[in-house]
Design a protein around this motif. Sequence first.
Motif, short mmCIF file in Angstrom:
data_model
loop_
_atom_site.label_atom_id
_atom_site.label_comp_id
_atom_site.label_asym_id
_atom_site.label_seq_id
_atom_site.Cartn_x
_atom_site.Cartn_y
_atom_site.Cartn_z
N GLY A 11 0.78 -1.24 0.00
CA GLY A 11 0.00 0.00 0.00
C GLY A 11 0.80 1.28 0.00
N LEU A 12 2.08 1.20 0.39
CA LEU A 12 2.93 2.39 0.44
C LEU A 12 4.34 2.00 0.01
CD1 LEU A 12 1.84 3.51 4.01
CD2 LEU A 12 1.44 4.91 1.99
N THR A 13 5.08 2.96 -0.52
CA THR A 13 6.43 2.70 -1.02
C THR A 13 7.36 2.00 -0.01
OG1 THR A 13 6.39 4.36 -2.76
CG2 THR A 13 8.55 3.89 -1.77
N ALA B 39 1.79 0.91 -4.41
CA ALA B 39 2.93 1.81 -4.23
C ALA B 39 3.44 2.32 -5.58
CB ALA B 39 4.04 1.10 -3.48
N ALA B 40 3.94 3.57 -5.60
CA ALA B 40 4.10 4.24 -6.89
C ALA B 40 5.37 5.07 -7.05
CB ALA B 40 2.87 5.12 -7.15
N THR B 41 6.39 4.83 -6.21
CA THR B 41 7.68 5.47 -6.46
C THR B 41 8.33 4.78 -7.66
OG1 THR B 41 7.95 6.01 -4.13
CG2 THR B 41 9.96 5.97 -5.46
N PHE C 5 0.95 2.38 -10.77
CA PHE C 5 1.36 3.52 -11.62
C PHE C 5 2.65 4.05 -11.04
CE2 PHE C 5 0.23 7.23 -8.84
CZ PHE C 5 -0.36 6.53 -7.80
N LEU D 143 4.52 7.92 -9.96
CA LEU D 143 4.22 9.36 -9.83
C LEU D 143 4.70 10.18 -11.02
CD1 LEU D 143 2.55 10.97 -7.86
CD2 LEU D 143 3.10 8.70 -7.03
N TYR E 282 8.27 11.84 1.09
CA TYR E 282 8.83 10.48 0.91
C TYR E 282 8.81 10.16 -0.58
CZ TYR E 282 4.26 8.04 0.51
OH TYR E 282 3.04 7.58 0.11
N PRO F 36 7.26 8.83 -3.32
CA PRO F 36 6.39 9.30 -4.40
C PRO F 36 6.27 10.82 -4.47
CG PRO F 36 5.11 8.20 -2.68
CD PRO F 36 6.55 7.95 -2.37
N PRO G 186 -0.67 11.17 -0.63
CA PRO G 186 -1.16 9.84 -0.99
C PRO G 186 -2.65 9.67 -0.73
CG PRO G 186 0.12 9.73 1.03
CD PRO G 186 0.25 11.14 0.52
N ASP H 134 -4.27 11.37 -6.92
CA ASP H 134 -4.20 10.82 -5.57
C ASP H 134 -4.93 11.72 -4.58
OD1 ASP H 134 -1.63 8.77 -5.87
OD2 ASP H 134 -1.49 10.54 -7.13
N PHE I 198 -8.57 4.33 -7.57
CA PHE I 198 -7.46 3.78 -8.37
C PHE I 198 -6.74 2.63 -7.67
CE2 PHE I 198 -3.87 5.74 -6.16
CZ PHE I 198 -4.46 6.82 -5.52
N MET I 199 -6.83 2.55 -6.35
CA MET I 199 -6.24 1.43 -5.64
C MET I 199 -6.97 0.14 -6.00
SD MET I 199 -3.72 2.50 -4.05
CE MET I 199 -2.94 3.88 -3.24
C1 PHB Z 1 3.17 5.22 -2.21
O1 PHB Z 1 3.47 5.18 -1.01
O2 PHB Z 1 3.94 4.80 -3.09
C2 PHB Z 1 1.86 5.81 -2.59
C3 PHB Z 1 0.74 5.63 -1.79
C4 PHB Z 1 -0.47 6.22 -2.15
C5 PHB Z 1 -0.56 6.97 -3.31
C6 PHB Z 1 0.56 7.14 -4.12
C7 PHB Z 1 1.77 6.57 -3.76
O3 PHB Z 1 -1.72 7.54 -3.64
#
Ligand code: PHB
Length: 393
Positions: free
Chosen positions: A105-107, A129-131, A146, A148, A174, A176, A228, A256, A305-306
């Motif tokens: 759920g998170l980078t 996660a999207a970094t 996806f 960022l 952080y 993203p 996020p 987001d 989008f999740m």
């Molecule tokens: C991430 O932590 O990579 C993250 C989480 C939520 C978002 C975008 C990136 O909407």
Amino acid sequence: MTSRFAFTRRAAIALGGALMLAGGPALAQETVKIGLILPMTGPFASTGRQIEAAAKLYIAEKGATVAGKKVELIVKDDTGTPDVTRRIAQELLVNDKVSFLAGFGLTPLAFAVAPLATQSKTPMIVMAAATSSITEQSPFIVRTSFTLPQVTIGIADWAAKNGVKKAMTLVSDYGPGIDAEKAFKDRLTAAGGEVTGEVRIPLRNPDFAPFLQRVSDAKPDALFVFVPSGVGSQFMKQFVERGLDKSGVRLIATGDVTDDDIVDSMGDVALGTITTHHYSANHNSPENKAFVAAFTKAANVRPNFMAVGGWDGMHLIYEALKKTNGATDGTALVEAMKGMSWTSPRGPISIDAKTRDIVQNVYVRKIEKVDGQLYNVEFSTFEAVPDPVKAGK
Ligand code: PHB
């Protein structure tokens, strides 16, 4: 007759037990386990709820059997804490013998597990996660969410074309957020614009007020924001409390900030906000209409989008298993995923064979009222956008 039947049954059970103890291939491979690790509690619980509901919906719609194997989903709550994610991943690999790790759920949670995916040669499907650099942390990572930079360059282009000369940026501090800040600045600057102030806000317990005062004083043409999923309502509330909605500073963001889980509760102050992103529940396609109807019925909320990242992650797993005829060798599964393409509720998508990252349309959207509810309404499209960071390498 009765006693013979009883004997046969007992013998079969004993044989089955012996095979299980010996790890016999015939029985052990009947079930393919997917370990789905998500923040189900804590500040990012909406991400977990959305992805879990989408994954369960996928199995309910497509059936719990693929390529002759029974699919078993094991959902675990990591509370959004990297140490917990790593421990859970280890348990899923060692005790449950999962064939796939999924969720993230998170980078920082994806980074924590990447070395385990490499060591155990287990496909790791990043659904949230999207970094940009996540897919470079292990050759077993494949992403259905996806990046960022992928969704940010579009809003910078839109801003440059729509009179934004000076902008300020506000991002969560952080991976993203830093990706979004850089992509926005590089792209706007290349188009002749200027970023006159950049601020990074802590990911947890963010207070936007001091920075919003600075924006109000500086009066740039636009404020670009990334926070996020789940945090956008808090931001919007403080934006309005500071009177910025009436200041002439245009609010622009990645999707987001205005995700489908929260956009309707932002109220009319959010009307007109322009964002770029890869998914809106309002996306106009037969695939999306069917997805939104089924998801809303099952989960009682709009998919965001999740949810789409989770749905497509399950699709990737199912289709890879079909290609390997149910074999669960991790290397073969990742090979099967490379280059795959399909029509998602978000539009056409594919997995870049070289980067294992997603290529997808990015839409420019405006918050509008549709049948009395606020939606991100798409009005133009950048087609088949790769992650620009890796495309530039
Ligand atoms: C991430 O932590 O990579 C993250 C989480 C939520 C978002 C975008 C990136 O909407």
